[in-house]
Motif scaffolding. Structure first.
Motif, PDB file in Angstrom:
ATOM      1  N   SER A 200      97.483  91.119  46.473  1.00  0.00           N
ATOM      2  CA  SER A 200      97.118  92.447  46.976  1.00  0.00           C
ATOM      3  C   SER A 200      96.125  93.130  46.037  1.00  0.00           C
ATOM      4  O   SER A 200      95.134  93.715  46.474  1.00  0.00           O
ATOM      5  N   ALA A 201      96.435  93.013  44.717  1.00  0.00           N
ATOM      6  CA  ALA A 201      95.527  93.608  43.726  1.00  0.00           C
ATOM      7  C   ALA A 201      94.149  92.964  43.812  1.00  0.00           C
ATOM      8  O   ALA A 201      93.117  93.646  43.768  1.00  0.00           O
ATOM      9  N   THR A 202      94.175  91.609  43.958  1.00  0.00           N
ATOM     10  CA  THR A 202      92.906  90.884  44.068  1.00  0.00           C
ATOM     11  C   THR A 202      92.125  91.341  45.287  1.00  0.00           C
ATOM     12  O   THR A 202      90.905  91.523  45.245  1.00  0.00           O
ATOM     13  N   MET A 203      92.884  91.485  46.356  1.00  0.00           N
ATOM     14  CA  MET A 203      92.232  91.941  47.586  1.00  0.00           C
ATOM     15  C   MET A 203      91.631  93.338  47.406  1.00  0.00           C
ATOM     16  O   MET A 203      90.548  93.624  47.921  1.00  0.00           O
ATOM     17  N   GLN A 204      92.369  94.161  46.673  1.00  0.00           N
ATOM     18  CA  GLN A 204      91.842  95.517  46.425  1.00  0.00           C
ATOM     19  C   GLN A 204      90.546  95.435  45.615  1.00  0.00           C
ATOM     20  O   GLN A 204      89.561  96.126  45.921  1.00  0.00           O
ATOM     21  N   ASP A 205      90.595  94.547  44.557  1.00  0.00           N
ATOM     22  CA  ASP A 205      89.372  94.372  43.755  1.00  0.00           C
ATOM     23  C   ASP A 205      88.234  93.875  44.632  1.00  0.00           C
ATOM     24  O   ASP A 205      87.095  94.336  44.538  1.00  0.00           O
ATOM     25  N   LEU A 206      88.614  92.885  45.457  1.00  0.00           N
ATOM     26  CA  LEU A 206      87.603  92.302  46.344  1.00  0.00           C
ATOM     27  C   LEU A 206      87.033  93.356  47.290  1.00  0.00           C
ATOM     28  O   LEU A 206      85.825  93.387  47.559  1.00  0.00           O
ATOM     29  N   ASN A 207      87.947  94.180  47.758  1.00  0.00           N
ATOM     30  CA  ASN A 207      87.501  95.267  48.639  1.00  0.00           C
ATOM     31  C   ASN A 207      86.528  96.186  47.911  1.00  0.00           C
ATOM     32  O   ASN A 207      85.525  96.628  48.488  1.00  0.00           O
ATOM     33  N   VAL A 213      79.057  96.139  47.091  1.00  0.00           N
ATOM     34  CA  VAL A 213      77.956  95.354  47.686  1.00  0.00           C
ATOM     35  C   VAL A 213      77.377  96.100  48.881  1.00  0.00           C
ATOM     36  O   VAL A 213      76.175  96.161  49.067  1.00  0.00           O
ATOM     37  N   ARG A 214      78.320  96.695  49.706  1.00  0.00           N
ATOM     38  CA  ARG A 214      77.842  97.456  50.865  1.00  0.00           C
ATOM     39  C   ARG A 214      77.000  98.646  50.438  1.00  0.00           C
ATOM     40  O   ARG A 214      76.060  99.020  51.113  1.00  0.00           O
ATOM     41  N   ASN A 215      77.417  99.232  49.314  1.00  0.00           N
ATOM     42  CA  ASN A 215      76.663 100.395  48.826  1.00  0.00           C
ATOM     43  C   ASN A 215      75.388  99.998  48.103  1.00  0.00           C
ATOM     44  O   ASN A 215      74.652 100.853  47.610  1.00  0.00           O
ATOM     45  N   GLY A 216      75.204  98.664  47.923  1.00  0.00           N
ATOM     46  CA  GLY A 216      73.968  98.202  47.271  1.00  0.00           C
ATOM     47  C   GLY A 216      74.051  98.233  45.765  1.00  0.00           C
ATOM     48  O   GLY A 216      73.024  98.136  45.083  1.00  0.00           O
ATOM     49  N   GLU A 217      75.312  98.342  45.247  1.00  0.00           N
ATOM     50  CA  GLU A 217      75.449  98.352  43.794  1.00  0.00           C
ATOM     51  C   GLU A 217      75.593  96.931  43.268  1.00  0.00           C
ATOM     52  O   GLU A 217      76.115  96.070  43.957  1.00  0.00           O
ATOM     53  N   GLY A 218      75.145  96.703  41.985  1.00  0.00           N
ATOM     54  CA  GLY A 218      75.265  95.380  41.374  1.00  0.00           C
ATOM     55  C   GLY A 218      74.166  94.443  41.855  1.00  0.00           C
ATOM     56  O   GLY A 218      73.386  94.762  42.743  1.00  0.00           O
ATOM     57  N   SER A 219      74.149  93.251  41.206  1.00  0.00           N
ATOM     58  CA  SER A 219      73.082  92.292  41.523  1.00  0.00           C
ATOM     59  C   SER A 219      73.180  91.815  42.953  1.00  0.00           C
ATOM     60  O   SER A 219      72.190  91.765  43.681  1.00  0.00           O
ATOM     61  N   VAL A 220      74.449  91.473  43.341  1.00  0.00           N
ATOM     62  CA  VAL A 220      74.614  90.949  44.704  1.00  0.00           C
ATOM     63  C   VAL A 220      74.288  92.038  45.727  1.00  0.00           C
ATOM     64  O   VAL A 220      73.643  91.782  46.747  1.00  0.00           O
ATOM     65  N   GLY A 221      74.746  93.255  45.407  1.00  0.00           N
ATOM     66  CA  GLY A 221      74.440  94.370  46.299  1.00  0.00           C
ATOM     67  C   GLY A 221      72.949  94.566  46.434  1.00  0.00           C
ATOM     68  O   GLY A 221      72.439  94.742  47.544  1.00  0.00           O
ATOM     69  N   LEU A 224      71.498  91.891  48.467  1.00  0.00           N
ATOM     70  CA  LEU A 224      71.733  91.987  49.906  1.00  0.00           C
ATOM     71  C   LEU A 224      71.160  93.258  50.517  1.00  0.00           C
ATOM     72  O   LEU A 224      70.829  93.286  51.700  1.00  0.00           O
ATOM     73  N   ARG A 225      71.138  94.341  49.750  1.00  0.00           N
ATOM     74  CA  ARG A 225      70.797  95.643  50.326  1.00  0.00           C
ATOM     75  C   ARG A 225      69.402  96.158  49.955  1.00  0.00           C
ATOM     76  O   ARG A 225      68.784  96.859  50.738  1.00  0.00           O
ATOM     77  N   ASP A 226      68.941  95.808  48.654  1.00  0.00           N
ATOM     78  CA  ASP A 226      67.678  96.390  48.177  1.00  0.00           C
ATOM     79  C   ASP A 226      66.495  95.653  48.791  1.00  0.00           C
ATOM     80  O   ASP A 226      66.275  94.476  48.522  1.00  0.00           O
ATOM     81  N   THR A 227      65.702  96.340  49.616  1.00  0.00           N
ATOM     82  CA  THR A 227      64.589  95.689  50.338  1.00  0.00           C
ATOM     83  C   THR A 227      63.441  95.380  49.384  1.00  0.00           C
ATOM     84  O   THR A 227      62.756  94.354  49.541  1.00  0.00           O
ATOM     85  N   SER A 228      63.250  96.254  48.334  1.00  0.00           N
ATOM     86  CA  SER A 228      62.151  95.993  47.380  1.00  0.00           C
ATOM     87  C   SER A 228      62.449  94.738  46.578  1.00  0.00           C
ATOM     88  O   SER A 228      61.555  93.915  46.320  1.00  0.00           O
TER      89      SER A 228
END
Lengths: 333, 240
Positions: A200-207, A213-221, A224-228
């Motif tokens: 559950s904790a892992t899932m929370q972290d994953l969430n 990532v959805r907010n475009g934060e971090g490298s993966v974000g 995935l999100r930064d068009t430039s």
């Protein structure tokens, strides 16, 4: 005389109360039986009326709106039931309605239910004929119940055999008698609970990560999100492709060069091994090698002597000045 | 008895009518019986409901109690019990009153003075009993149903509207009209038997007691016989 009048009044009230109650009672009965309501007649065709008699109620949507006026057996497959419906049903019942036999409660009187059809149709008129639905008789229900009982019997027999097998199973008995089993089971459950908590904790972290990532934060974000970033990455890939193309061409040139060098080396080797030139002689002929070694020795000696001569020249008064001038110039540079 | 009844009809439809005495008898026979009949009817409705309940609960049809009590009271128990109470009170009263008048020769004195004792004593009392018993039965039915309503509400909460809807829904003219009609005959039986027994009382004061007693017994038997006939006739007439 006054007493007589009082008695007469009391008697009047008494009789009046009785009459009022009687009238009220008849009024409620007439309201219930709609005896003063004007009615119109329609007919319904049934194959079997299952004990329906004249006077039985007729219902629309569960409300009594008429009575069965007559039940007539026409032939062995047709019974015509005359139904007297209240006049206000002309605005409610439609021509495509069907008549179904029912019972008031589980063991009550028979009655006719008028059921509406889904399709639109004109309103009913006096003399119209409704089609009767086939009644589910008690015999039919009992027949179905008999079949159900048989199925239940088969199921219960199977269940009994299964329970017998379970009762006779020594493995199961052993398993049930094993006291450690419950402890192990408890421990396993605790572990499972812990694992579930961790999951559950892992899932929370994953969430949280997914949210980042959805907010475009971090490298993966950003990826995935930064068009430039995507544009830059695209450019980089293009450049990499260009570099790869150049490297490819370079490799081709190198390959050609290597082939040329290889050819040259092979030619040189051939010349060395088999050529008529000095190299072949130098490498293959031991006498020439000895001569060459001797010549080199002589050259070395000559060079040493030449160095001595040059040293002597440095100290000679004729050349001393020149050499000093050369040293000074060298220091200046 | 048959001759006595025939004479009653002859005298009843023949002027002169004793309206004043009739009204007085109606008051005595009808109004003064109301408290006894009302109390009996209330207890009857209450007890009937309470006694019926365990059996109805056993079969899971306690919701049908109002309907069942309603039919029982309106069709049978109301008229019969009220008529029997009426016979006990009025039959004995008429028998004793006329009996004492007979043994004290008051009736003879009336005949001598030119007053028609049959018309004055028998016709008025019989007509009053005939007219008053139906009124008493109607009131007794209403009181008994109210007692039944209270009886139902001892164990569960049931609105009065639902109670009377359940009662009325399960009743028809077939139940009510014969039940009312037969009470006229019950009243007539009580009146005529009481008058007959009292009118022909003899052997002094002992005869008065016997007249009162036999008037009640005979009226009660007549009530049951008439009830049996009423059921048969109702079946016959309603199925025509």
């Amino acid at each position: 005389m006054a007493n007589r009048t009082t008695d007469n009044v009391k008697l009047g009230v008494f009789v009046l109360a009785g009459l009022v109650l009687l009238v009220l009672f008849f009024y409620m009965l007439s309201k219930n039986e709609s005896i003063f309501a004007s009615r119109f007649e329609i007919k319904a065709h049934f194959a079997n009326v299952s004990g329906l008699v004249s006077g039985n109620n007729v219902r629309v949507a569960g409300i009594v709106v008429g009575i069965v006026e007559d039940v007539e057996l026409v032939n062995d497959t047709l019974v015509i039931v005359t139904i007297a419906l209240n006049d206000d049903m002309r605005q409610i019942v439609r021509k495509n309605a069907t008549a179904a036999l029912g019972t008031d409660g589980l063991i009550g009187n028979r009655l006719v239910n008028i059921l509406p059809a889904a399709e639109p149709a004109p309103l009913i008129e006096p003399g119209d004929i409704l089609l009767g639905q086939k009644d589910i008789s008690t015999e039919d229900m009992l027949r179905t119940l008999d079949q159900t009982n048989r199925n239940v019997l088969i199921i219960s027999n199977g269940l009994r055999e299964t329970i017998d097998r379970i009762n006779k199973s020594t493995q199961l008995t052993t398993l049930l008698d094993d006291e450690s089993l419950s402890l192990n089971l408890k421990a396993a459950l605790l572990n499972l609970r812990s694992a579930t908590g961790q999951a559950s904790a892992t899932m929370q972290d994953l969430n949280a990560v997914v949210a980042d990532v959805r907010n475009g934060e971090g490298s993966v974000g950003a990826l995935l999100r930064d068009t430039s970033f995507a544009w830059e990455l695209n450019q980089t890939v293009r450049k990499l492709q260009a570099v790869e193309n150049q490297a490819d061409r370079l490799a081709q040139n190198m390959d050609a060069l290597v082939k040329e060098v290889d050819g040259a080396v092979k030619g040189l080797q051939n010349d060395l091994n088999y050529g008529p030139g000095a190299a072949n002689l130098l490498m293959k002929d031991s006498l020439t090698a000895a001569r060459l070694q001797n010549a080199l020795g002589n050259l070395e000696q000559g060079t040493a002597r030449f160095s001595e001569n040059m040293e002597a020249m440095k100290h000679n008064f004729l050349f001393r000045r020149y050499f000093r001038k050369m040293e000074k110039k060298k220091e200046k540079d | 008895m048959a001759r006595f009844t025939a004479r009653f009809f002859r005298e009843a439809f023949h002027p002169r009518y004793e309206f004043s005495e009739l009204i007085r008898q109606c008051f005595i026979i009808g109004y003064k019986s109301l408290s006894l009949v009302g109390l009996t009817a209330f207890i009857m409705g209450l007890v009937l409901t309470m006694q019926l309940r365990p059996s109805m609960v056993r079969y899971g049809v306690e919701a049908e109690i109002p309907a069942m009590v309603g039919i029982s009271i309106i069709r049978e128990i109301g008229p019969i019990i009220t008529a029997l109470i009426f016979a006990g009170k009025i039959g004995s009263s008429i028998g004793a009153e006329l009996g004492s008048m007979r043994v004290t020769e008051q009736i003879d004195a009336m005949e001598v003075s030119g007053t028609n004792p049959f018309k004055y004593l028998v016709v008025t009392r019989t007509v009053a009993a005939t007219l008053m018993l139906p009124v008493l039965v109607i009131l007794a039915d209403a009181i008994a149903l109210y007692g039944s309503y209270l009886g139902v509400n001892i164990y569960e909460i049931l609105s009065f509207k639902l109670f009377y809807t359940l009662v009325i829904d399960n009743l028809g003219y077939y139940d009510v009209i014969p039940a009312i009609i037969k009470t006229f005959f019950f009243g007539f039986a009580v009146g005529i038997v009481g008058c007959f027994k009292g009118y022909y009382s003899s052997k002094g004061t002992e005869g008065v007691g016997r007249s009162a007693n036999s008037a009640v017994v005979m009226a009660s038997v007549f009530i049951f016989i008439l009830d049996l006939l009423a059921v048969q006739i109702t079946e016959l007439v309603w199925n025509l």
